[in-house]
Design a protein around this motif. Sequence first.
Motif, PDB file in Angstrom:
ATOM      1  N   VAL A  76       0.812  -1.217   0.000  1.00  0.00           N
ATOM      2  CA  VAL A  76       0.000   0.000   0.000  1.00  0.00           C
ATOM      3  C   VAL A  76       0.847   1.269   0.000  1.00  0.00           C
ATOM      4  O   VAL A  76       0.410   2.306  -0.489  1.00  0.00           O
ATOM      5  N   ASN A  77       2.066   1.187   0.517  1.00  0.00           N
ATOM      6  CA  ASN A  77       2.921   2.370   0.594  1.00  0.00           C
ATOM      7  C   ASN A  77       3.216   2.955  -0.781  1.00  0.00           C
ATOM      8  O   ASN A  77       3.378   4.158  -0.925  1.00  0.00           O
ATOM      9  N   ARG A  78       3.301   2.096  -1.778  1.00  0.00           N
ATOM     10  CA  ARG A  78       3.655   2.572  -3.125  1.00  0.00           C
ATOM     11  C   ARG A  78       2.472   2.616  -4.081  1.00  0.00           C
ATOM     12  O   ARG A  78       2.506   3.365  -5.050  1.00  0.00           O
ATOM     13  N   PHE A  79       1.452   1.826  -3.827  1.00  0.00           N
ATOM     14  CA  PHE A  79       0.459   1.632  -4.874  1.00  0.00           C
ATOM     15  C   PHE A  79      -0.980   1.997  -4.530  1.00  0.00           C
ATOM     16  O   PHE A  79      -1.825   2.011  -5.414  1.00  0.00           O
ATOM     17  N   GLN A  80      -1.290   2.285  -3.284  1.00  0.00           N
ATOM     18  CA  GLN A  80      -2.671   2.575  -2.912  1.00  0.00           C
ATOM     19  C   GLN A  80      -2.820   4.024  -2.472  1.00  0.00           C
ATOM     20  O   GLN A  80      -2.085   4.490  -1.604  1.00  0.00           O
ATOM     21  N   TRP A  81      -3.813   4.707  -3.034  1.00  0.00           N
ATOM     22  CA  TRP A  81      -3.967   6.132  -2.783  1.00  0.00           C
ATOM     23  C   TRP A  81      -5.392   6.498  -2.409  1.00  0.00           C
ATOM     24  O   TRP A  81      -5.820   7.614  -2.592  1.00  0.00           O
ATOM     25  N   ASN A  82      -6.148   5.575  -1.869  1.00  0.00           N
ATOM     26  CA  ASN A  82      -7.523   5.839  -1.483  1.00  0.00           C
ATOM     27  C   ASN A  82      -7.541   6.853  -0.329  1.00  0.00           C
ATOM     28  O   ASN A  82      -6.980   6.601   0.741  1.00  0.00           O
ATOM     29  N   PRO A  83      -8.186   7.991  -0.508  1.00  0.00           N
ATOM     30  CA  PRO A  83      -8.164   9.040   0.521  1.00  0.00           C
ATOM     31  C   PRO A  83      -8.931   8.668   1.794  1.00  0.00           C
ATOM     32  O   PRO A  83      -8.798   9.347   2.812  1.00  0.00           O
ATOM     33  N   HIS A  84      -9.714   7.614   1.766  1.00  0.00           N
ATOM     34  CA  HIS A  84     -10.484   7.201   2.943  1.00  0.00           C
ATOM     35  C   HIS A  84      -9.661   6.339   3.902  1.00  0.00           C
ATOM     36  O   HIS A  84     -10.144   5.965   4.969  1.00  0.00           O
ATOM     37  N   TYR A  85      -8.443   6.007   3.510  1.00  0.00           N
ATOM     38  CA  TYR A  85      -7.576   5.172   4.344  1.00  0.00           C
ATOM     39  C   TYR A  85      -6.267   5.916   4.587  1.00  0.00           C
ATOM     40  O   TYR A  85      -5.831   6.716   3.773  1.00  0.00           O
ATOM     41  N   SER A  86      -5.659   5.634   5.707  1.00  0.00           N
ATOM     42  CA  SER A  86      -4.402   6.315   6.038  1.00  0.00           C
ATOM     43  C   SER A  86      -3.209   5.465   5.594  1.00  0.00           C
ATOM     44  O   SER A  86      -2.421   5.004   6.410  1.00  0.00           O
ATOM     45  N   PHE A  87      -3.095   5.259   4.291  1.00  0.00           N
ATOM     46  CA  PHE A  87      -1.961   4.522   3.758  1.00  0.00           C
ATOM     47  C   PHE A  87      -0.694   5.353   3.963  1.00  0.00           C
ATOM     48  O   PHE A  87      -0.668   6.541   3.642  1.00  0.00           O
ATOM     49  N   PRO A  88       0.362   4.748   4.487  1.00  0.00           N
ATOM     50  CA  PRO A  88       1.594   5.516   4.715  1.00  0.00           C
ATOM     51  C   PRO A  88       2.352   5.743   3.401  1.00  0.00           C
ATOM     52  O   PRO A  88       2.659   4.799   2.680  1.00  0.00           O
ATOM     53  N   HIS A  89       2.646   7.008   3.089  1.00  0.00           N
ATOM     54  CA  HIS A  89       3.344   7.339   1.852  1.00  0.00           C
ATOM     55  C   HIS A  89       4.605   8.176   2.082  1.00  0.00           C
ATOM     56  O   HIS A  89       5.122   8.780   1.144  1.00  0.00           O
ATOM     57  N   SER A  90       5.085   8.221   3.301  1.00  0.00           N
ATOM     58  CA  SER A  90       6.292   8.999   3.565  1.00  0.00           C
ATOM     59  C   SER A  90       7.478   8.396   2.807  1.00  0.00           C
ATOM     60  O   SER A  90       7.414   7.268   2.297  1.00  0.00           O
ATOM     61  N   LYS A  91       8.550   9.128   2.743  1.00  0.00           N
ATOM     62  CA  LYS A  91       9.772   8.645   2.086  1.00  0.00           C
ATOM     63  C   LYS A  91      10.209   7.311   2.689  1.00  0.00           C
ATOM     64  O   LYS A  91      10.538   6.370   1.965  1.00  0.00           O
ATOM     65  N   ASN A  92      10.207   7.217   4.018  1.00  0.00           N
ATOM     66  CA  ASN A  92      10.613   5.974   4.682  1.00  0.00           C
ATOM     67  C   ASN A  92       9.642   4.828   4.396  1.00  0.00           C
ATOM     68  O   ASN A  92      10.053   3.691   4.213  1.00  0.00           O
ATOM     69  N   ALA A  93       8.350   5.148   4.344  1.00  0.00           N
ATOM     70  CA  ALA A  93       7.357   4.102   4.066  1.00  0.00           C
ATOM     71  C   ALA A  93       7.555   3.520   2.672  1.00  0.00           C
ATOM     72  O   ALA A  93       7.524   2.300   2.478  1.00  0.00           O
ATOM     73  N   VAL A  94       7.776   4.376   1.705  1.00  0.00           N
ATOM     74  CA  VAL A  94       7.998   3.916   0.326  1.00  0.00           C
ATOM     75  C   VAL A  94       9.316   3.156   0.228  1.00  0.00           C
ATOM     76  O   VAL A  94       9.412   2.135  -0.470  1.00  0.00           O
ATOM     77  N   HIS A  95      10.323   3.611   0.946  1.00  0.00           N
ATOM     78  CA  HIS A  95      11.617   2.932   0.935  1.00  0.00           C
ATOM     79  C   HIS A  95      11.493   1.515   1.510  1.00  0.00           C
ATOM     80  O   HIS A  95      12.054   0.563   0.956  1.00  0.00           O
ATOM     81  N   VAL A  96      10.778   1.371   2.615  1.00  0.00           N
ATOM     82  CA  VAL A  96      10.554   0.036   3.198  1.00  0.00           C
ATOM     83  C   VAL A  96       9.874  -0.872   2.184  1.00  0.00           C
ATOM     84  O   VAL A  96      10.281  -2.012   1.972  1.00  0.00           O
ATOM     85  N   SER A  97       8.833  -0.372   1.551  1.00  0.00           N
ATOM     86  CA  SER A  97       8.101  -1.152   0.559  1.00  0.00           C
ATOM     87  C   SER A  97       9.009  -1.589  -0.585  1.00  0.00           C
ATOM     88  O   SER A  97       8.977  -2.746  -1.019  1.00  0.00           O
ATOM     89  N   SER A  98       9.825  -0.670  -1.073  1.00  0.00           N
ATOM     90  CA  SER A  98      10.726  -0.972  -2.190  1.00  0.00           C
ATOM     91  C   SER A  98      11.775  -2.002  -1.807  1.00  0.00           C
ATOM     92  O   SER A  98      12.018  -2.955  -2.560  1.00  0.00           O
ATOM     93  N   LEU A  99      12.395  -1.836  -0.652  1.00  0.00           N
ATOM     94  CA  LEU A  99      13.436  -2.780  -0.233  1.00  0.00           C
ATOM     95  C   LEU A  99      12.863  -4.168   0.040  1.00  0.00           C
ATOM     96  O   LEU A  99      13.505  -5.178  -0.269  1.00  0.00           O
TER      97      LEU A  99
END
Length: 146
Positions: A76-99
């Motif tokens: 969800v950090n990289r691919f989900q953008w539904n405004p009704h959910y608090s998906f984490p999109h910070s730099k660190n969140a995306v980095h965790v998802s990528s690694l």
Amino acid sequence: MFADFPPELLKALSEEPITGNFHHYGVTEQVFLGNEKLRSFFTILSTNTAENGAVFVSTMEGRRYPFYGVQWHPEVNRFQWNPHYSFPHSKNAVHVSSLLAQFLVNEGRKSSHHFSQQEEESRALIYTYNPVYTANFSAYEQIYFF
């Protein structure tokens, strides 16, 4: 699973809300540690605290075999953008998802299994399936049905 994560990202995992925890059930740390089969097969890599205060196992890996489990949603950090959910999109969140994605792909590369015929492989590829738009009734924008 986290061996190649930089120290600052491991620190962020322990201090920032960068994992998507959207579930109602899980294995508590107490249940995990009380189960000899789980305890002897898996190592707990991380725990998290549920809204009700229960500490649950959020990441584990096999002791001898390349088996991994997460009780969170790294995608969800990289691919989900539904405004009704608090998906984490910070730099660190995306980095965790990528690694984590890189780690799992590299684990898959270690396998010597392969398709015996090119046609069989082609039929198994995700590209032969069509995703279905589901954002009107789901937190996920698209879902593949197999």
